[in-house]
Design a protein around this motif. Structure first.
Motif, PDB file in Angstrom:
ATOM      1  N   UNK A   3       0.806  -1.193   0.059  1.00  0.00           N
ATOM      2  CA  UNK A   3       0.059  -0.069   0.166  1.00  0.00           C
ATOM      3  C   UNK A   3       0.976   1.129  -0.042  1.00  0.00           C
ATOM      4  N   UNK A   4       0.433   2.076  -0.918  1.00  0.00           N
ATOM      5  CA  UNK A   4       1.161   3.491  -0.956  1.00  0.00           C
ATOM      6  C   UNK A   4       0.229   4.607  -0.483  1.00  0.00           C
ATOM      7  N   UNK A   5       0.684   5.111   0.568  1.00  0.00           N
ATOM      8  CA  UNK A   5       0.172   6.446   1.147  1.00  0.00           C
ATOM      9  C   UNK A   5       0.499   7.752   0.638  1.00  0.00           C
ATOM     10  N   UNK A   6      -0.188   8.487   0.343  1.00  0.00           N
ATOM     11  CA  UNK A   6       0.131   9.919   0.053  1.00  0.00           C
ATOM     12  C   UNK A   6      -0.023  10.860   1.440  1.00  0.00           C
ATOM     13  N   UNK A   7       0.909  11.406   1.824  1.00  0.00           N
ATOM     14  CA  UNK A   7       1.022  12.577   2.814  1.00  0.00           C
ATOM     15  C   UNK A   7       1.130  13.892   2.506  1.00  0.00           C
ATOM     16  N   UNK A   8       0.921  14.709   3.486  1.00  0.00           N
ATOM     17  CA  UNK A   8       1.261  16.117   3.374  1.00  0.00           C
ATOM     18  C   UNK A   8       2.970  16.345   3.083  1.00  0.00           C
ATOM     19  N   UNK A  10       6.772  17.076   4.035  1.00  0.00           N
ATOM     20  CA  UNK A  10       7.578  17.414   5.199  1.00  0.00           C
ATOM     21  C   UNK A  10       8.798  17.695   5.217  1.00  0.00           C
ATOM     22  N   UNK A  11       9.136  18.861   5.931  1.00  0.00           N
ATOM     23  CA  UNK A  11      10.417  19.576   5.729  1.00  0.00           C
ATOM     24  C   UNK A  11      11.755  18.543   5.814  1.00  0.00           C
ATOM     25  N   UNK A  12      11.429  17.384   6.628  1.00  0.00           N
ATOM     26  CA  UNK A  12      12.618  16.608   6.800  1.00  0.00           C
ATOM     27  C   UNK A  12      12.943  15.768   5.551  1.00  0.00           C
ATOM     28  N   UNK A  13      12.062  15.665   4.676  1.00  0.00           N
ATOM     29  CA  UNK A  13      12.428  15.254   3.423  1.00  0.00           C
ATOM     30  C   UNK A  13      13.921  15.577   2.961  1.00  0.00           C
ATOM     31  N   UNK A  14      13.922  16.927   2.714  1.00  0.00           N
ATOM     32  CA  UNK A  14      15.257  17.428   2.304  1.00  0.00           C
ATOM     33  C   UNK A  14      16.421  16.920   3.157  1.00  0.00           C
ATOM     34  N   UNK A  15      16.194  17.022   4.449  1.00  0.00           N
ATOM     35  CA  UNK A  15      17.350  16.554   5.343  1.00  0.00           C
ATOM     36  C   UNK A  15      17.826  15.058   5.102  1.00  0.00           C
ATOM     37  N   UNK A  16      16.612  14.203   4.875  1.00  0.00           N
ATOM     38  CA  UNK A  16      16.626  12.737   4.452  1.00  0.00           C
ATOM     39  C   UNK A  16      17.773  12.527   3.295  1.00  0.00           C
ATOM     40  N   UNK A  17      17.115  13.168   2.243  1.00  0.00           N
ATOM     41  CA  UNK A  17      18.025  13.283   0.943  1.00  0.00           C
ATOM     42  C   UNK A  17      19.301  13.681   1.275  1.00  0.00           C
ATOM     43  N   UNK A  37      17.778  15.199  -5.707  1.00  0.00           N
ATOM     44  CA  UNK A  37      16.516  14.651  -5.138  1.00  0.00           C
ATOM     45  C   UNK A  37      15.315  15.095  -6.153  1.00  0.00           C
ATOM     46  N   UNK A  38      14.809  13.822  -6.707  1.00  0.00           N
ATOM     47  CA  UNK A  38      13.770  13.909  -7.572  1.00  0.00           C
ATOM     48  C   UNK A  38      12.456  13.347  -6.929  1.00  0.00           C
ATOM     49  N   UNK A  39      11.268  13.283  -7.732  1.00  0.00           N
ATOM     50  CA  UNK A  39      10.327  12.675  -7.544  1.00  0.00           C
ATOM     51  C   UNK A  39       9.282  13.656  -6.742  1.00  0.00           C
ATOM     52  N   UNK A  40       8.191  13.194  -6.098  1.00  0.00           N
ATOM     53  CA  UNK A  40       7.144  13.969  -5.154  1.00  0.00           C
ATOM     54  C   UNK A  40       7.784  14.688  -4.104  1.00  0.00           C
ATOM     55  N   UNK A  47       1.579  17.175  -1.520  1.00  0.00           N
ATOM     56  CA  UNK A  47       1.496  15.805  -0.683  1.00  0.00           C
ATOM     57  C   UNK A  47       2.141  14.889  -1.798  1.00  0.00           C
ATOM     58  N   UNK A  48       2.619  13.926  -1.135  1.00  0.00           N
ATOM     59  CA  UNK A  48       3.732  12.946  -1.817  1.00  0.00           C
ATOM     60  C   UNK A  48       3.520  11.736  -1.103  1.00  0.00           C
ATOM     61  N   UNK A  49       4.074  10.578  -1.792  1.00  0.00           N
ATOM     62  CA  UNK A  49       4.360   9.274  -1.306  1.00  0.00           C
ATOM     63  C   UNK A  49       5.692   9.526  -0.613  1.00  0.00           C
ATOM     64  N   UNK A  50       5.717   8.987   0.608  1.00  0.00           N
ATOM     65  CA  UNK A  50       7.010   9.469   1.634  1.00  0.00           C
ATOM     66  C   UNK A  50       7.962   8.521   1.298  1.00  0.00           C
ATOM     67  N   UNK A  51       8.405   8.642   0.066  1.00  0.00           N
ATOM     68  CA  UNK A  51       9.644   7.672  -0.330  1.00  0.00           C
ATOM     69  C   UNK A  51      10.715   8.676  -1.052  1.00  0.00           C
ATOM     70  N   UNK A  52      11.937   8.884  -0.520  1.00  0.00           N
ATOM     71  CA  UNK A  52      12.918   9.834  -1.106  1.00  0.00           C
ATOM     72  C   UNK A  52      13.534   9.173  -2.439  1.00  0.00           C
ATOM     73  N   UNK A  53      13.136   9.527  -3.523  1.00  0.00           N
ATOM     74  CA  UNK A  53      13.895   9.326  -4.680  1.00  0.00           C
ATOM     75  C   UNK A  53      15.229  10.398  -4.955  1.00  0.00           C
ATOM     76  N   UNK A  54      16.095   9.344  -5.277  1.00  0.00           N
ATOM     77  CA  UNK A  54      17.344   9.811  -5.602  1.00  0.00           C
ATOM     78  C   UNK A  54      17.826   9.493  -7.019  1.00  0.00           C
ATOM     79  N   UNK A  55      18.400  10.536  -7.805  1.00  0.00           N
ATOM     80  CA  UNK A  55      19.072  10.135  -9.142  1.00  0.00           C
ATOM     81  C   UNK A  55      20.364  10.411  -8.930  1.00  0.00           C
TER      82      UNK A  55
END
Length: 107
Positions: A3-8, A10-17, A37-40, A47-55
């Motif tokens: 299951x893939x959930x879309x969430x609001x 989150x500023x932490x995504x940039x840090x995780x990248x 850093x690519x993707x939603x 809103x995005x799927x909470x998966x960090x996509x990296x090219x």
């Protein structure tokens, strides 16, 4: 079934990248040309799927397999091309994925 959930956003995504980029730079060293850093999760405020996509752009995609053990040690599963010719794909987190790495050779 996963299951893939879309969430609001989150500023932490940039840090995780950026944290993951540091790990990739340590592993791939001179083979690595650039990371993006690519993707939603790369787009602030949506809103995005909470998966960090990296090219990741590398000098020689054929050398990527030489680093599979190190990638496994930091939690990644090597998926080879995974449906896209010329790509090397890694995923982290199993069914609760947190990161996808899409590696392509420069050019």
């Amino acid at each position: 079934m996963r299951k893939v959930e879309i969430v609001p956003y989150k500023k932490e995504w940039s840090k995780l990248f950026h944290e993951e980029c540091q790990k990739l730079q340590e592993i791939f060293g001179h083979e690595l040309i650039n990371l993006y850093h690519i993707g939603s999760t790369a787009i602030p405020t949506i809103h995005a799927k909470p998966i960090i996509d990296i090219l990741a752009v590398v000098k020689d995609v054929e050398c990527v397999a030489d680093f599979n053990k190190e990638m496994e040690e930091i939690g990644y599963d090597a998926r080879w091309e995974n449906g896209i010719a010329g790509r090397r794909f890694f995923r982290k987190g199993g069914d609760e994925r947190t990161h996808h790495i899409h590696m392509f050779q420069k050019g």
